[in-house]
Design a protein around this motif. Sequence first.
Motif, PDB file in Angstrom:
ATOM      1  N   SER A 152       0.828  -1.219   0.000  1.00 45.56           N
ATOM      2  CA  SER A 152       0.000   0.000   0.000  1.00 45.56           C
ATOM      3  C   SER A 152       0.860   1.267   0.000  1.00 45.56           C
ATOM      4  N   ASN A 187      -7.944  -0.684   7.660  1.00 44.37           N
ATOM      5  CA  ASN A 187      -8.990  -1.082   6.713  1.00 44.37           C
ATOM      6  C   ASN A 187      -9.793   0.133   6.252  1.00 44.37           C
ATOM      7  N   GLN A 188      -9.137   1.286   6.165  1.00 44.55           N
ATOM      8  CA  GLN A 188      -9.801   2.474   5.608  1.00 44.55           C
ATOM      9  C   GLN A 188      -9.100   2.845   4.323  1.00 44.55           C
ATOM     10  N   GLU A 189      -9.792   3.579   3.444  1.00 45.73           N
ATOM     11  CA  GLU A 189      -9.140   4.034   2.209  1.00 45.73           C
ATOM     12  C   GLU A 189      -7.828   4.696   2.584  1.00 45.73           C
ATOM     13  N   GLY A 190      -6.751   4.292   1.941  1.00 45.74           N
ATOM     14  CA  GLY A 190      -5.451   4.887   2.246  1.00 45.74           C
ATOM     15  C   GLY A 190      -4.769   4.266   3.451  1.00 45.74           C
ATOM     16  N   SER A 214      -1.793  -1.632   4.200  1.00 47.81           N
ATOM     17  CA  SER A 214      -2.370  -2.936   3.884  1.00 47.81           C
ATOM     18  C   SER A 214      -1.523  -3.718   2.885  1.00 47.81           C
ATOM     19  N   THR A 233      -7.731  -3.709  -1.716  1.00 48.70           N
ATOM     20  CA  THR A 233      -8.988  -3.003  -1.415  1.00 48.70           C
ATOM     21  C   THR A 233      -9.246  -3.086   0.085  1.00 48.70           C
ATOM     22  N   ILE A 234     -10.234  -2.296   0.509  1.00 49.79           N
ATOM     23  CA  ILE A 234     -10.685  -2.447   1.889  1.00 49.79           C
ATOM     24  C   ILE A 234     -11.915  -3.354   1.891  1.00 49.79           C
TER      25      ILE A 234
END
Length: 406
Positions: free
Chosen positions: A42, A70-73, A76, A80-81
Amino acid sequence: MPVAVIADPRVTVAGIPNLDAPPAYQPASLAANGLSRILLPSGHLAYHLTRYEHVQALLLDNRAKRGPCNQEGGASFLPTISPPELLLNSDFPEHGRLRKVVARDFSPSGVEALRNKTKQVIHQRLDALQRQGDGADLFTQVLDHIPSIVSCHLLGVPLGDRAYFRPLGHAVQVASSADVPELLNQFWGIYDYLTDLVTGARPTCQDGMIQRLVAARADSEPPLTDQELVGVLLGVLIGGDQNALSGLSKVVYTLLAAPPLWQQLVDDPGLIPNAVEELLRLIPLGTISIFPRSASADLEGPWGLIPEGSSIYADAFAANRDPAVFSDPLTIRLDRNEARHLQFGYGLHNCMGAALARMEITTVVQILVQRFPNLRLAVPADQVPWVNGIILRRPSGLPVHDFTSS
Ligand code: HEM
């Protein structure tokens, strides 16, 4: 005078083709405080804990949170989340309210109720394999069916649904970044399927876990919503099939790829439960072993100080090979009896399906060794085909021969 060559009797991880995957991260510069860091897919720098004691302590610390990852940005390994109501995405204390509804079913005694069904399925599939004769595929004919049939039985899902939900679960666990919109389609496909089971839009069996949880939803405070039930059950549906199958197929592959290990179990079947633990110690589900965490406070521990806001990878794969805990860690010793491995995680998010996976893997190996003690791979181990994903990495075929009984 000829020199006697004594073959090294040890089987090491390096001696089993493809067992280890290349790391899913890049090395990175040390943090200012001297702690190791890695670069996640990520793009986040993460503190990298590799010692057994450190990984265990971090996974026990409820201030190391999953939610922010587990949030956008967020930090990870995944492209995707996923919904926050998934057990693995929820944090203390909400997590406990969700998890406790299935705790008993997944306890060792709860899982014991599935052992006879598991044995019956294994024998049926092995009968079919044996009829095919030499060169038959142990993976596609036998292993690939066992966890999903047992899961359907547990959940109360019609066996015919497997053709629909299994490819979706497979794609979700491979989690390829090649086509993220398609990956999301597949994820929502299995999520919607499970929602239909929970709401009754699709049929389920009366004595299965789904109907039981729906009937008992008001026992939780506040009562569990449909979404929350799906969040809990998604781990059962995907993990109970794909994760169990990844562990199962890699354990069986390793034993067949190293005939001295197989023979050891033929000679001493009582060793099988211990042997399964030793193999699981060395075998993660995919190319990662744990999901990243985010420090919600300054985390002081045996590692030193990890500042608030940092991303962390508590690397159970490395911890399971920590020489301070496991002597000669890369040697496969089926009678090893040292510390408990961390392949099922540790602390709050420790694997819900550990007892189920153990039961299934142990039962398969016991029956295989007993029915087909001479079983061998029908191709060299380095020619066994593999599927390589983030949470799912395993052989996709295991041609075998020699079904003689002694
Ligand atoms: C050999 C097989 C398996 C391995 C190695 C494995 C490994 C793991 C690991 C390492 C975690 C924790 C991840 C983390 O803390 O970041 C986990 C969590 C989980 N596993 Fe497994 N797993 C296996 C089989 C299963 C099975 C059979 C099921 C389903 C019945 C399952 C369902 C889950 C669920 C629902 C969680 C999340 C638990 C929570 O957050 O409270 N797994 N697993």
